[in-house]
Enzyme design. Structure first.
Site, PDB file in Angstrom:
ATOM      1  N   TYR A 122       9.126 -22.501  -5.822  1.00 27.22           N
ATOM      2  CA  TYR A 122       9.904 -21.177  -5.769  1.00 27.22           C
ATOM      3  C   TYR A 122       9.672 -20.283  -4.846  1.00 27.22           C
ATOM      4  O   TYR A 122      10.629 -19.822  -3.890  1.00 27.22           O
ATOM      5  CB  TYR A 122      10.322 -20.769  -7.236  1.00 27.22           C
ATOM      6  CG  TYR A 122      11.488 -19.695  -7.263  1.00 27.22           C
ATOM      7  CD1 TYR A 122      12.967 -20.395  -7.102  1.00 27.22           C
ATOM      8  CD2 TYR A 122      11.376 -18.470  -7.486  1.00 27.22           C
ATOM      9  CE1 TYR A 122      13.828 -19.582  -7.420  1.00 27.22           C
ATOM     10  CE2 TYR A 122      12.355 -17.718  -7.732  1.00 27.22           C
ATOM     11  CZ  TYR A 122      14.015 -18.132  -7.554  1.00 27.22           C
ATOM     12  OH  TYR A 122      14.826 -17.301  -7.528  1.00 27.22           O
TER      13      TYR A 122
ATOM     14  N   LEU B  29      26.818 -29.464   4.955  1.00 30.32           N
ATOM     15  CA  LEU B  29      28.065 -29.580   4.811  1.00 30.32           C
ATOM     16  C   LEU B  29      28.785 -29.194   6.011  1.00 30.32           C
ATOM     17  O   LEU B  29      28.379 -28.556   6.876  1.00 30.32           O
ATOM     18  CB  LEU B  29      28.436 -28.029   4.051  1.00 30.32           C
ATOM     19  CG  LEU B  29      28.138 -28.159   2.481  1.00 30.32           C
ATOM     20  CD1 LEU B  29      27.814 -26.728   1.672  1.00 30.32           C
ATOM     21  CD2 LEU B  29      29.570 -28.538   1.786  1.00 30.32           C
TER      22      LEU B  29
ATOM     23  N   GLY C 178      23.970 -24.478 -12.560  1.00 28.43           N
ATOM     24  CA  GLY C 178      25.234 -23.943 -12.431  1.00 28.43           C
ATOM     25  C   GLY C 178      26.050 -24.554 -13.701  1.00 28.43           C
ATOM     26  O   GLY C 178      25.907 -25.929 -13.752  1.00 28.43           O
TER      27      GLY C 178
END
Ligand code: UDP
Length: 322
Positions: free
Chosen positions: A145, A61, A36
């Protein structure tokens, strides 16, 4: 609403951040900036309803902030980028999804997984419906992936079964548009930047392999429709544009749209396990969400070329050929 977007500084995530801020929602963007880019969220950062957390999702998180919705889009997505550190890629999809699913569970939030057409591998059924289980090499260079995203889908459905988590799974097909990274090695961004720099367009193999390219605005509409669908339809659902083109046709189209370019087509070796064809069956999205893409390839390419013309202005200086 309070919305968390992982991968919010990436190509797709940054458009979603912008969309929700425009509607006056609060957006928390989590991104480690490994693929990003801060440029993508430069405007959003000025908005007081926007919070940016620089962190990868492999680390848990702890946000108990009454999150309403979560979009899990964090993962390197172009083949060169996800193959650069394949273990990190796999961890992002598996451990990362697990962490974000935990957040959704604790916050009782609806969570959408940005899955991928890569779950179909090199498909033997064409076009690909959601009911097709795919043809994926578990040990190849794309596996980090493909298998990571497949495992993430499994985790999502296990959270739904075990904790009744309100999930949505979207299989995103090739998407292009503004905010793509010119350096990430994807075919649309490569060809456009090569054409603008008068470099040869690198067609891998003979260019007969096909892809179906969806413009970003269509995808954003689809993701929002899926997240907010009243029947809580979890998917998985394909989102892509069923207009199919060979890679060679794409190169020729881009050259035609940049007539001043002096670039030619140059063939390079086809990467291992490169899927030969890919085209979404989107009947389910039409039926459940009344969604289908509207933007034709040529129209979307024109907008994307304009974006790259601007984005490359600075880097043009580094390329004295132009
Ligand atoms: N490709 C190409 N030249 C490039 C980059 C990609 O011919 O410079 C081909 C690639 O081999 C594949 C298709 O374009 O067949 C789409 O590649 P991309 O990396 O955009 O995404 P994929 O759909 O393979 O994940």
């Amino acid at each position: 609403m309070r919305i968390l977007i992982t991968g919010g500084a990436g190509f797709i995530g940054s458009h979603l951040c912008k969309y929700y801020l425009k509607k006056n929602h609060e957006v928390i963007c989590v991104d480690d900036l490994s693929t990003g880019r801060k440029e993508n969220i430069a405007e959003s950062l000025k908005n007081q309803n926007f919070k940016f957390i620089k962190q990868d999702i492999i680390r848990p998180l702890d946000i108990r902030d009454n999150l309403d919705q979560i979009y899990n889009l964090a993962c390197p997505a172009s083949p060169p980028r996800y193959q650069k550190d394949p273990i990190f890629t796999l961890k992002t999809s598996v451990i990362g999804s697990l962490n974000i699913l935990e957040l959704a569970r604790k916050n009782k939030a609806t969570i959408l997984q940005g899955s991928t057409s890569e779950v179909y591998g090199d498909p033997k059924i064409h076009p690909q419906p959601e009911s097709y289980w795919g043809n994926v090499n578990p040990t190849g260079i794309r596996s980090c992936y493909d298998e990571g995203k497949r495992a993430a889908e499994t985790l999502f459905f296990d959270y739904q079964r075990k904790y009744k988590t309100d999930i949505r799974v979207v299989r995103i097909f090739n998407t292009y548009g503004p905010n793509m990274d010119s350096e990430d090695g994807r075919v649309v961004s490569n060809f456009i930047t090569q054409a603008l720099r008068n470099e040869n367009l690198t067609v891998y193999g003979d260019g007969s392999q096909t892809r179906s390219f969806q413009y970003i605005d269509d995808l954003i509409e689809g993701l929002i429709a899926m997240m907010n669908n009243e029947k809580k339809f979890p998917g998985p659902v394909n989102m892509g544009n069923p207009d199919e083109f060979s890679v060679l046709e794409l190169a020729q189209k881009i050259l035609a749209l940049i007539p001043e370019s002096r670039s030619k087509i140059a063939h390079e070796p086809l990467p291992q396990d490169d899927p030969k064809q890919r085209k979404p069956d989107i009947r389910l999205a039409k039926e459940k969400l009344n969604w289908e893409p509207k933007i034709k390839l040529e129209e979307g390419l024109k907008k994307t070329i304009e974006y790259f013309r601007e984005a490359l202005k600075l880097s043009f200086r580094k390329f004295p050929k132009v």
